[in-house]
Write an enzyme that holds these catalytic residues in place. Structure first.
Site, mmCIF file in Angstrom:
data_model
loop_
_atom_site.group_PDB
_atom_site.id
_atom_site.type_symbol
_atom_site.label_atom_id
_atom_site.label_comp_id
_atom_site.label_asym_id
_atom_site.label_seq_id
_atom_site.Cartn_x
_atom_site.Cartn_y
_atom_site.Cartn_z
ATOM 1 N N ASP A 79 0.833 -1.204 0.000
ATOM 2 C CA ASP A 79 0.000 0.000 0.000
ATOM 3 C C ASP A 79 0.869 1.255 0.000
ATOM 4 O OD1 ASP A 79 -2.903 1.133 0.649
ATOM 5 O OD2 ASP A 79 -1.444 2.288 1.819
ATOM 6 N N TYR A 118 3.135 9.746 -0.608
ATOM 7 C CA TYR A 118 4.244 9.201 0.191
ATOM 8 C C TYR A 118 5.608 9.427 -0.477
ATOM 9 C CZ TYR A 118 0.336 6.575 2.323
ATOM 10 O OH TYR A 118 -0.860 6.210 2.895
ATOM 11 N N LYS A 126 -2.652 5.825 -4.491
ATOM 12 C CA LYS A 126 -3.782 6.727 -4.232
ATOM 13 C C LYS A 126 -3.557 8.068 -4.920
ATOM 14 C CE LYS A 126 -3.742 4.710 0.420
ATOM 15 N NZ LYS A 126 -2.318 4.563 0.793
ATOM 16 N N HIS A 183 -7.621 9.458 -2.082
ATOM 17 C CA HIS A 183 -7.003 9.472 -0.746
ATOM 18 C C HIS A 183 -7.900 10.136 0.314
ATOM 19 C CE1 HIS A 183 -2.614 9.176 0.855
ATOM 20 N NE2 HIS A 183 -3.460 9.026 1.845
#
Ligand code: NAD
Length: 278
Positions: free
Chosen positions: A50, A55, A80, A113
């Site tokens: 994930d 990120y 996402k 998200h």
């Protein structure tokens, strides 16, 4: 209770199989840190990763996928679309950037998200297009509460297959879990370990004694016995191994109820009913 094994999957409403446990990589650094964590996870039996564009480590995730001996089709990769990229054209573009970073030709699961007011329905149309074009096997949302999902239901052709929410014994999401079940939406737990904030709970400690397992294992087993997909994060090989070593014991109904009693609406993250990223 049926025996659950490492190889078990949840079957999403369109038939796509999602491995029960995945590796979360929020705050894993791009490059060797995220790559090594994923390679350790794949060795330990994880088949589900994930990440998110937010990120900043999709490139490292892609490197790990290519470096591993496990075939691409055996892995389940989620990314996402971030808040700034919500909108029809914007989301399509953000998807291409993520796919370039990952170096993949298809994705397993693409999620919105956060439900940014006024922007997520257009983004959902882009998700549907990516799905009907075969670029992604399943589409879903994250941090969506009932009102957000109902707005999507009112305009969509394809309903979300997954909702990824903050979920742990201090935030058991009873209402949202029931709502998701009613609509055949698979619930997925983020911050399943409350980032360590549950390990000292006496109820968890008593179950640690009873089962001879670690606090993380007790909590992750509670997720899977609740039929929730879970994505604990670690970059430490021993913890990565520990977090998937949850298939050799079972919590009794009484154990499950004790953990349920910890539910106290305590969050690590923002509340989807009332949040801002300004
Ligand atoms: P988490 O609950 O998974 O906690 C991670 C932390 O717990 C680690 O940094 C480590 O310090 C500790 N830990 C992990 N395993 C341990 C073990 N066995 N023993 C002791 N300590 C251990 O928190 P998280 O990273 O916030 O959430 C997991 C994943 O969920 C993320 O990596 C990310 O992929 C996803 N996520 C999604 C959203 C969203 O908005 N959709 C938000 C946050 C996180």
């Amino acid at each position: 209770m049926m025996k659950i094994t490492t190889d078990d999957v949840y079957t999403l409403k369109n038939g796509v199989e999602m491995p029960i446990i995945g590796l979360g990589v929020y705050k894993a650094e791009d490059g060797d840190q995220v790559k090594d964590a994923i390679l350790a996870a794949i060795d330990a039996g994880y088949r589900h990763i994930d990440t998110a564009s937010f990120y900043g480590n999709e490139k490292g995730v892609g490197e790990a996928i290519r470096a591993s001996d496990v075939p691409r089709e055996s892995l389940f990769i989620t990314t996402k679309v971030w808040n700034d990229d919500l909108g029809y054209e914007e989301t399509l573009k953000a998807f291409e950037i993520s796919m370039d970073n990952l170096g993949l030709d298809y994705l397993d699961l693409y999620l919105i998200h956060w439900p940014i007011e006024g922007r997520y329905t257009e983004a959902w149309k882009a998700m549907e297009k990516l799905y009907s074009d075969g670029r992604v096997k399943a589409i879903g949302v994250s941090n969506f509460h009932r009102q957000h999902l109902e707005e999507v239901f009112s305009m969509c052709r394809v309903k979300p297959m997954v909702n990824q929410l903050e979920y742990h014994p201090h935030l058991a999401q009873k209402e949202m879990h029931e709502f998701c079940k009613m609509h055949d939406i698979q619930l997925e737990a983020w911050a399943p370990l409350k980032r360590g904030g549950l390990f000292e709970e006496p109820i968890i400690q008593a179950l640690v004694e009873k089962h001879g397992k670690t606090p993380a294992q007790i909590i992750l087993r509670w997720d899977i016995q609740n039929r929730v997909s879970t994505i604990p994060k670690s970059v430490t090989p021993s913890r990565i191994q520990e977090n998937i070593d949850v298939f050799d014991f079972e919590l009794s109904d009484a154990d499950m109820k004790k953990i349920d009693s910890l539910d106290s609406n305590q969050r690590m993250g923002k509340n989807p009913d009332n949040f801002s990223f300004e």
